[in-house]
Design an enzyme around this catalytic site. Structure first.
Site, mmCIF file in Angstrom:
data_model
loop_
_atom_site.group_PDB
_atom_site.id
_atom_site.type_symbol
_atom_site.label_atom_id
_atom_site.label_comp_id
_atom_site.label_asym_id
_atom_site.label_seq_id
_atom_site.Cartn_x
_atom_site.Cartn_y
_atom_site.Cartn_z
ATOM 1 N N PRO A 11 0.819 -1.210 0.000
ATOM 2 C CA PRO A 11 0.000 0.000 0.000
ATOM 3 C C PRO A 11 0.855 1.264 0.000
ATOM 4 O O PRO A 11 1.895 1.330 0.655
ATOM 5 C CB PRO A 11 -0.793 -0.111 1.305
ATOM 6 N N GLY A 12 0.432 2.253 -0.743
ATOM 7 C CA GLY A 12 1.122 3.539 -0.764
ATOM 8 C C GLY A 12 0.163 4.639 -0.318
ATOM 9 O O GLY A 12 0.118 5.022 0.843
ATOM 10 N N ARG A 13 -0.663 5.082 -1.263
ATOM 11 C CA ARG A 13 -1.587 6.188 -1.022
ATOM 12 C C ARG A 13 -2.423 6.026 0.252
ATOM 13 O O ARG A 13 -2.598 6.970 1.015
ATOM 14 C CB ARG A 13 -2.540 6.283 -2.222
ATOM 15 N N ARG A 41 -0.685 16.568 -9.022
ATOM 16 C CA ARG A 41 -1.804 15.683 -9.367
ATOM 17 C C ARG A 41 -2.922 16.354 -10.165
ATOM 18 O O ARG A 41 -3.419 15.760 -11.123
ATOM 19 C CB ARG A 41 -2.360 14.985 -8.124
ATOM 20 N N TYR A 86 -3.378 14.493 -13.600
ATOM 21 C CA TYR A 86 -4.506 13.560 -13.722
ATOM 22 C C TYR A 86 -5.856 14.263 -13.628
ATOM 23 O O TYR A 86 -6.868 13.586 -13.454
ATOM 24 C CB TYR A 86 -4.503 12.532 -12.584
ATOM 25 N N CYS A 100 4.127 29.286 -15.268
ATOM 26 C CA CYS A 100 3.713 29.771 -16.591
ATOM 27 C C CYS A 100 3.162 28.641 -17.447
ATOM 28 O O CYS A 100 3.777 28.233 -18.421
ATOM 29 C CB CYS A 100 4.891 30.436 -17.280
ATOM 30 N N GLU A 101 2.010 28.114 -17.055
ATOM 31 C CA GLU A 101 1.321 27.051 -17.781
ATOM 32 C C GLU A 101 -0.148 27.179 -17.453
ATOM 33 O O GLU A 101 -0.502 27.350 -16.279
ATOM 34 C CB GLU A 101 1.739 25.651 -17.261
ATOM 35 N N TYR A 121 1.826 11.176 -3.463
ATOM 36 C CA TYR A 121 2.030 11.575 -4.856
ATOM 37 C C TYR A 121 1.965 13.088 -5.022
ATOM 38 O O TYR A 121 1.476 13.584 -6.035
ATOM 39 C CB TYR A 121 1.033 10.858 -5.778
HETATM 40 C C1 LIG Z 1 2.463 2.468 -7.079
HETATM 41 C C2 LIG Z 1 2.504 1.059 -6.696
HETATM 42 C C3 LIG Z 1 1.972 0.630 -5.477
HETATM 43 C C4 LIG Z 1 1.252 1.560 -4.536
HETATM 44 O O1 LIG Z 1 0.050 2.005 -5.082
HETATM 45 P P1 LIG Z 1 -0.960 2.873 -4.173
HETATM 46 O O2 LIG Z 1 -2.084 3.152 -5.105
HETATM 47 O O3 LIG Z 1 -0.228 4.105 -3.781
HETATM 48 O O4 LIG Z 1 -1.348 2.044 -3.017
HETATM 49 C C5 LIG Z 1 2.123 -0.689 -5.129
HETATM 50 N N1 LIG Z 1 2.743 -1.583 -5.957
HETATM 51 C C6 LIG Z 1 3.251 -1.204 -7.152
HETATM 52 C C7 LIG Z 1 3.916 -2.199 -7.994
HETATM 53 C C8 LIG Z 1 3.142 0.120 -7.562
HETATM 54 O O5 LIG Z 1 3.630 0.474 -8.752
#
Ligand SMILES: *Cc1c(COP(=O)(O)O)cnc(C)c1O
Length: 426
Positions: free
Chosen positions: A286-288, A324, A328, A354-355, A382
């Site tokens: 997990p990241g986000r 972001r 996106y 400047c965009e 992110y």
């Molecule tokens: C970016 C990524 C994650 C994390 O994704 P989240 O949406 O931030 O949880 C995990 N595994 C891989 C391989 C990724 O590229």
């Protein structure tokens, strides 16, 4: 106007006497002391988000590898590593950051479609836990690099389960038409091959179907496909010790309602049990969902620029700080740090770059004057890790708060910092 009653603020962010606070710190006081744009993170918010995963996996062999590309600042890594996380890296640079943050190398997994030989050598030398390999070509290069180093690289193969994560096309990664993972139909042959390579040691299987996923269904579908594959791979004589389900769980940016991590994992673990894989070691990336809602970006309103068609609110944070929206068309809530009682107007909140793509929010209803502070919410993931120096803007400072305690985890970047690696012509 009580903003919080319209849509609840993320945990650990609240108004106290008309001022926005994170944990026990006034964001206005922090901005006055440290300047803007300023990223501020709540340690409690991160630990709570992690706790939700940990609760559901308690008592089972598992490793939560924080996907550090979401926010790779050392203080953030240390917070999560000390709380029990391993790390998921995607580059040699992230490997060095991970080691600097003090994670045990065997708790590092290395993802990404384009690992170089140099990165592989370094990762082997420090003894990382697993390479998540994304193609047959990469597998063969890793095999030769490991043989040259007289070792065996622990590998997992990233499979593309071909499920629709129902998210933004740029952050959907588990469908056939994208560059990630090995196609379902080639997986067993690839494992057979890997098992015969003298430089490789097969340890697992992995997938990652996308990001900002707000439904449970795609995860359950992906799990079914992965378990079908594990059965097929093991029938072909290659044992799979761990199953890595990647990351991707979404957060609430704008009324989104992703499942809580513990609810999602209860459903996934039930399926594992039912299908007879309850004993497998589980890895997650997990990241986000660990850091996204733990951070805000505080920015100062520089100018009001009312116009015929649009009113622009020009603030001192920009697309280089918070990419972001430009990248996106992502939505971040923007709230006043000290709300005014005046009648609000509708504004496009834009930065100084400047965009035309340099915007943070469109058509926002806000009562503001020049000099006011705004907080861009859900800015923990992110944002800083994607920040750039476009327009020779120094990257923002970052603070970590814990109750009323504040730690500067990154100083504001100066112009001198930016010029350091360049040389004038003779
Ligand atoms: C970016 C990524 C994650 C994390 O994704 P989240 O949406 O931030 O949880 C995990 N595994 C891989 C391989 C990724 O590229």
């Amino acid at each position: 106007m009580n903003i919080a009653s319209v849509h609840p603020l993320p945990p650990h962010i609240h108004y106290l006497n008309g001022h926005l606070c994170m944990e026990e710190c006034s964001l206005e006081a922090l901005a006055r002391e440290h300047g803007t744009p300023l990223f501020v993170y709540s340690q409690a918010a991160m630990l709570n988000a992690l706790g939700s995963y940990q609760r559901s996996l308690a008592g089972r062999e598992h490793l939560i590898c924080y996907a550090m590309k979401a926010n790779s600042t050392l203080g953030i890594l240390q917070t999560l590593v000390r709380a029990g996380c391993g790390l998921d890296i995607v580059s040699g640079g992230e490997l060095e950051r991970a080691l600097a943050a003090g994670v045990a190398p065997e708790r590092i997994i290395f993802s990404g479609v384009g690992k170089t030989r140099h990165e592989m050598r370094r990762a082997l030398a420090v003894g990382i836990g697993c390479f998540n390999v994304e193609s047959r070509a990469e597998l063969d290069v890793l095999d030769s690099v490991a043989q040259e180093a007289d070792t065996r690289a622990p590998v997992s193969i990233r499979v593309n389960p071909n499920v629709d994560a129902k998210t933004h096309p740029y952050i959907s990664t588990g469908l056939k038409g994208n560059k990630f993972g090995i196609a379902h139909e080639d997986v067993v042959a690839t494992y057979r091959h890997a098992a015969q390579c003298r430089g490789l040691r097969v340890v697992g299987i992995d997938c990652h179907i996308g990001s900002q996923i707000t439904q449970t269904g795609p995860y359950l579908d992906a799990m079914d496909r992965i378990l079908d594959l594990v059965q097929a791979i093991e029938s072909a004589g290659v044992p799979i010790a761990h199953i890595d389900f990647g990351g991707g769980l979404g957060i609430d940016y704008n009324g989104d309602t992703p499942p809580a991590a513990d609810q999602l994992w209860q459903a996934l673990l039930d399926k594992l049990e039912t299908r007879g894989f309850g004993d497998r070691k589980i890895l997650l990336e997990p990241g986000r969902s660990l850091v996204g809602n733990a951070g805000v970006c505080v920015t100062e309103v520089l100018y009001l620029k009312p116009g015929e068609q649009k009113n622009f609110l020009i603030v001192d944070a920009a697309m280089n700080d918070l990419p972001r929206p430009a990248m996106y068309e992502a939505f971040h809530r923007i709230v006043p740090v000290a709300p005014r009682q005046d009648a609000p107007a509708t504004w496009d909140v834009v930065g100084p770059v400047c965009e035309s793509g340099d915007w943070l929010g469109r058509d926002r209803t806000l009562a503001v004057q020049a000099g006011d502070l705004l907080a861009v919410l859900s800015a923990g993931a992110y944002c800083m890790s994607m920040a750039s120096n476009y327009n020779t803007r120094g990257r923002a400072a970052e603070l970590l708060v814990q109750g009323e305690q504040v730690t500067v985890i990154r100083q504001r970047e100066t112009a001198a910092d930016q010029l350091r690696l360049e040389s004038l012509l003779p």
